[in-house]
Design an enzyme around this catalytic site. Sequence first.
Site, mmCIF file in Angstrom:
data_model
loop_
_atom_site.group_PDB
_atom_site.id
_atom_site.type_symbol
_atom_site.label_atom_id
_atom_site.label_comp_id
_atom_site.label_asym_id
_atom_site.label_seq_id
_atom_site.Cartn_x
_atom_site.Cartn_y
_atom_site.Cartn_z
ATOM 1 N N HIS A 1 60.084 10.334 51.303
ATOM 2 C CA HIS A 1 60.147 11.610 52.033
ATOM 3 C C HIS A 1 60.005 11.434 53.544
ATOM 4 C CE1 HIS A 1 60.268 13.916 48.377
ATOM 5 N NE2 HIS A 1 59.098 13.455 47.967
ATOM 6 N N ASP B 1 63.443 8.888 41.864
ATOM 7 C CA ASP B 1 62.252 9.747 41.866
ATOM 8 C C ASP B 1 62.678 11.181 41.539
ATOM 9 O OD1 ASP B 1 59.201 9.715 43.223
ATOM 10 O OD2 ASP B 1 60.226 11.654 43.392
ATOM 11 N N HIS C 1 61.792 13.846 42.903
ATOM 12 C CA HIS C 1 62.010 14.619 44.125
ATOM 13 C C HIS C 1 63.118 13.976 44.964
ATOM 14 C CE1 HIS C 1 57.697 15.191 42.985
ATOM 15 N NE2 HIS C 1 57.968 16.454 43.268
ATOM 16 N N ASP D 1 58.034 10.173 38.084
ATOM 17 C CA ASP D 1 57.578 11.558 37.943
ATOM 18 C C ASP D 1 58.599 12.426 37.211
ATOM 19 O OD1 ASP D 1 59.130 11.150 40.217
ATOM 20 O OD2 ASP D 1 57.719 12.113 41.607
HETATM 21 C C1 OKP Z 1 56.149 12.826 46.411
HETATM 22 B B1 OKP Z 1 57.071 11.891 45.635
HETATM 23 C C2 OKP Z 1 54.758 21.081 43.879
HETATM 24 C C3 OKP Z 1 54.396 20.728 45.312
HETATM 25 C C4 OKP Z 1 54.855 19.341 45.653
HETATM 26 C C5 OKP Z 1 54.635 17.491 47.243
HETATM 27 C C6 OKP Z 1 55.223 16.566 46.245
HETATM 28 C C7 OKP Z 1 55.463 15.200 46.834
HETATM 29 C C8 OKP Z 1 56.078 14.233 45.882
HETATM 30 N N1 OKP Z 1 54.507 22.450 43.531
HETATM 31 N N2 OKP Z 1 54.185 18.784 46.767
HETATM 32 O O1 OKP Z 1 58.434 12.199 45.736
HETATM 33 O O2 OKP Z 1 56.731 11.670 44.281
HETATM 34 ZN ZN ZN Z 2 58.453 12.353 43.454
#
Ligand code: OKP
Ligand code: ZN
Length: 343
Positions: free
Chosen positions: A159, A195, A197, A284
């Site tokens: 990120h 990932d 995200h 994740d």
């Molecule tokens: C980091 B990585 C969910 C809020 C999420 C940040 C997530 C960061 C993920 N309701 N807040 O990509 O695993």
């Molecule tokens: Zn993630």
Amino acid sequence: MLTYYSDDHRLQDGKAELIDGRLEPCHEAPVRADIVLRHVRAAGLGEIVAPGDHGLAPIARIHAANYLGFLQTAWPKWVAEHGDYDALPLNWAVRGMRSVEPDSIDGKLSYFSFDAGTPLTAGTWQAVYASAQVALGGAAAVGGGERMAFALCRPPGHHAAGDYFGGYCFLNNAAIAAQAFRDGGAERVAVLDVDYHHGNGTQTIFDDRSDVFFASIHADPRQEYPFFLGHADETGSGAGEGATANYPLPWGTAWGGYEQALEQAVGRIGTFGAEALVISLGVDSFKDDPISRFRLEHEDFLHIGAAIAGIGLPTLIVMEGGYAVDALGVNVVNVLKGYLDAA
Ligand code: OKP
Ligand code: ZN
């Protein structure tokens, strides 16, 4: 295979993140790396190696000098202003506001970040520097002839963009490794981000470049964090047009939907003609992940590993997310085993 690892990850041990309207204990905690390391050892996957110090120069190939300066000096400024507790930014420049770097530490925290889930702590710089070194150690091993290495990075990186942190990430380990492959002589490098995200930082870093292909499979930004990047129509810009591929998938996606996107991403990487591959490995996407909404099972991670091996390139696997702590070790080791069995 070799696993690169540094104990210094422990120095990032934030107390709380702002999530779903509450300040809650950080999901991105030292126990994550401990569990992965324990499972890699127990599975007998090979040596655990310290990365050595590759210095700041390869980090500065990706991150802006003012941002690196900020990360190295933020903590004492924060303590002088507020006291000895973790720093969190609170507000950001949006449409119509200006991007002028403020003088005060609170302003700088906002200027160099994009969320309030990523505490900056006393040990953050040392931890993120070590995490980048772990990626660089792995990249050096792969550049030196290892077919695959695992960089057990923590904190994660995908990120983080050239000059901002967020999503538990400060330095973009995968991007730093990809650039190290380029600087080591690889003409073209591919980054595949699995990932849950979207890897907004990595995409932003390589957006206008034709020499680094970025593909990401992730929860649709219409529904999921980081919300403002990762749509299917983002394909790169300028010289990088066509060198970005996004596969947003809906909440609830299980292996069937995931596998199709993975096949397409793998196909695109094949035609790009890379000489080295970096995997941003988040697990994740697992069904029990506490902050995510895909439904992958333990065994699906074996298939992800096999698909990565099928690309047939020298590969660095870089640890990103995964927060179902009890399952983290099994899922990561399954990717590695799936890779090794198929390679
Ligand atoms: C980091 B990585 C969910 C809020 C999420 C940040 C997530 C960061 C993920 N309701 N807040 O990509 O695993
Ligand atoms: Zn993630």
